[in-house]
Write an enzyme that holds these catalytic residues in place. Sequence first.
Site, mmCIF file in Angstrom:
data_model
loop_
_atom_site.group_PDB
_atom_site.id
_atom_site.type_symbol
_atom_site.label_atom_id
_atom_site.label_comp_id
_atom_site.label_asym_id
_atom_site.label_seq_id
_atom_site.Cartn_x
_atom_site.Cartn_y
_atom_site.Cartn_z
ATOM 1 N N ASP A 78 0.846 -1.198 0.000
ATOM 2 C CA ASP A 78 0.000 0.000 0.000
ATOM 3 C C ASP A 78 0.876 1.240 0.000
ATOM 4 O O ASP A 78 1.810 1.341 0.805
ATOM 5 C CB ASP A 78 -0.851 0.057 1.288
ATOM 6 C CG ASP A 78 -2.114 -0.781 1.177
ATOM 7 O OD1 ASP A 78 -2.281 -1.487 0.177
ATOM 8 O OD2 ASP A 78 -2.928 -0.716 2.123
ATOM 9 N N LYS A 97 -8.199 0.666 -5.286
ATOM 10 C CA LYS A 97 -9.390 0.072 -4.670
ATOM 11 C C LYS A 97 -10.669 0.789 -5.088
ATOM 12 O O LYS A 97 -10.686 2.006 -5.279
ATOM 13 C CB LYS A 97 -9.279 0.180 -3.133
ATOM 14 C CG LYS A 97 -8.214 -0.699 -2.512
ATOM 15 C CD LYS A 97 -8.254 -0.541 -0.991
ATOM 16 C CE LYS A 97 -7.026 -1.125 -0.317
ATOM 17 N NZ LYS A 97 -7.027 -2.602 -0.326
ATOM 18 N N GLY A 155 -5.457 -2.853 8.694
ATOM 19 C CA GLY A 155 -5.180 -1.692 9.515
ATOM 20 C C GLY A 155 -5.036 -1.987 10.995
ATOM 21 O O GLY A 155 -5.052 -1.076 11.819
ATOM 22 N N ARG A 201 -6.747 -20.405 7.052
ATOM 23 C CA ARG A 201 -6.976 -21.773 7.554
ATOM 24 C C ARG A 201 -8.360 -22.273 7.160
ATOM 25 O O ARG A 201 -8.524 -23.429 6.757
ATOM 26 C CB ARG A 201 -6.839 -21.820 9.079
ATOM 27 C CG ARG A 201 -5.396 -21.859 9.546
ATOM 28 C CD ARG A 201 -5.335 -22.335 10.991
ATOM 29 N NE ARG A 201 -3.987 -22.291 11.538
ATOM 30 C CZ ARG A 201 -3.067 -23.222 11.283
ATOM 31 N NH1 ARG A 201 -3.345 -24.244 10.494
ATOM 32 N NH2 ARG A 201 -1.860 -23.111 11.798
ATOM 33 N N GLY A 219 -3.398 -7.298 8.023
ATOM 34 C CA GLY A 219 -2.762 -7.413 9.338
ATOM 35 C C GLY A 219 -1.321 -7.882 9.324
ATOM 36 O O GLY A 219 -0.718 -8.074 10.376
#
Lengths: 305, 207
Positions: free
Chosen positions: A35, A92, A164, A176, A225
């Site tokens: 980003d 985006k 974020g 998972r 994250g």
Amino acid sequence: MTKQHPIRTVPGFTAEEVVSKIGFCEQLKGGVVMDVINDEQARIAEEAGACAVMALERVPADIRKHGGVSRASDPGMIEAIQKAVSIPVMAKVRIGHFVEAQMLEAMEVDCIDESEVLTPADEEFHVDKRVFKTPFVCGCRDLGEALRRIHEGAALIRTKGEAGTGNVVEAVRHMRALMSQIRELRGQDEKFLEKKASELRVPFALVAWVAEHGRLPVPNFSAGGVATPADAALMMQLGAEAVFVGSGIFKSGNPQQRARAIVRAVTHFEEPKVLVEVSKGLGEAMVGIDIQTMPPQDRLASRGI
Amino acid sequence: MASDTVKTAPIVGVLALQGDFAEHEAALRSFGLPCRRVRGARDLDGLAGLVLPGGESTTMLRLLDAEGLWQPLASALRSGMPVLATCAGMILLAEAVENPRQRSFAVLPITVVRNGYGRQLHSGTFPLRSSVLPAGTTGTFIRAPRITAVGADCEVLAWRDDDPVLVRRGPVLAACFHPELERRHPVYAMFAGEIGGRTATTAECGA
């Protein structure tokens, strides 16, 4: 005359789309998409080895802080980034905002992220991505979300994670879930796959494809994250083929060094010795948020399912 | 002599720093060629051929430096073994790179312009004109480099309109497009033939 065929056929995609749209996404594999909010950051990202940049006005950490409605970025700012770098530039759009997507295509953005990080524009429909020539990437929390987005025309899937936060726990949960649901389909009979298809609300052909190949028909990346080289390598070991890093780089103490470290970590995700080497002296990582203490309405991942 | 034969087992190295190296591995396997990922200098030992995949050339350059792979790879590329380079891989081999200018191994006397056909919106599959490829052969160009000059000792094997898009100099074969994205693409058959042919010759010499 020899008939040529793409390496794979994908339900809902033409042969040309498989090689040109999905093929574009294959080129990003083993890389890091970063980003960036201006041309200077874009140059730093490119120099550090990013395989693409995501142009946006505010990184997710600031979108959280800022509040309000978050929309597609200023076209002028995206153009400045396109001029600054030679690597692909993504941007985006709000979920369902097909006009923002038309504008990005008109600007020749290389890939469009229909993203839950922005405020959704349509609570019922995602963008019909098939009518665009530009490849789309979409987020998912599980196999159902992934296949619904692919059915709508997404050429690349990423986990949503919780953008974020600097906290990888949600990306791990989503990867998972996705991988175990893919494994669950292997070797199942037609009856089971039919039931699954109706449960996931996707065409049988897509579920059958996944059951036969043991993976998604488009590349599967991770996002949401990732803050450290170890986080990036974790996602790769869990099955991601590349990693998006949002706030994690330019919200840290030493973006340049961290960016380079994450790039190497994604290439050498199975080599702890390299991970040790690149993780030394990186300085402050971005301050993280504990997702347990986060009110449900602040969770971006529950947007656009 | 038996040990020589073992040493020349036809393993093809695939530069696996970033990009679509997995698609190249699948293509190699479809021609019965075993392969090995190249991420460090020691992975270059005993290879019968080398593939430089598509991806981002700037990312690969950055990682080649970080891994200390620049010099060893430069030697391998000049060792005379068959090399196949596609898209970003071709950019790494060109003598001159423009848009922007960047470093390269300069083993192919060509000038390439990065993203010379435009951004992703202009990517797609296009017919190729060639006297060595079967009629009807196409190539998928993805943000592809454009060859704007070809040196005298470099052979052009295919064109897209009037642009050279497949070139060969000695054992080094390079394409602006992505044969690895298609099942048994004729360009891959050409490379596999080169590897197979050489291996057979070497084995015969050994025996």
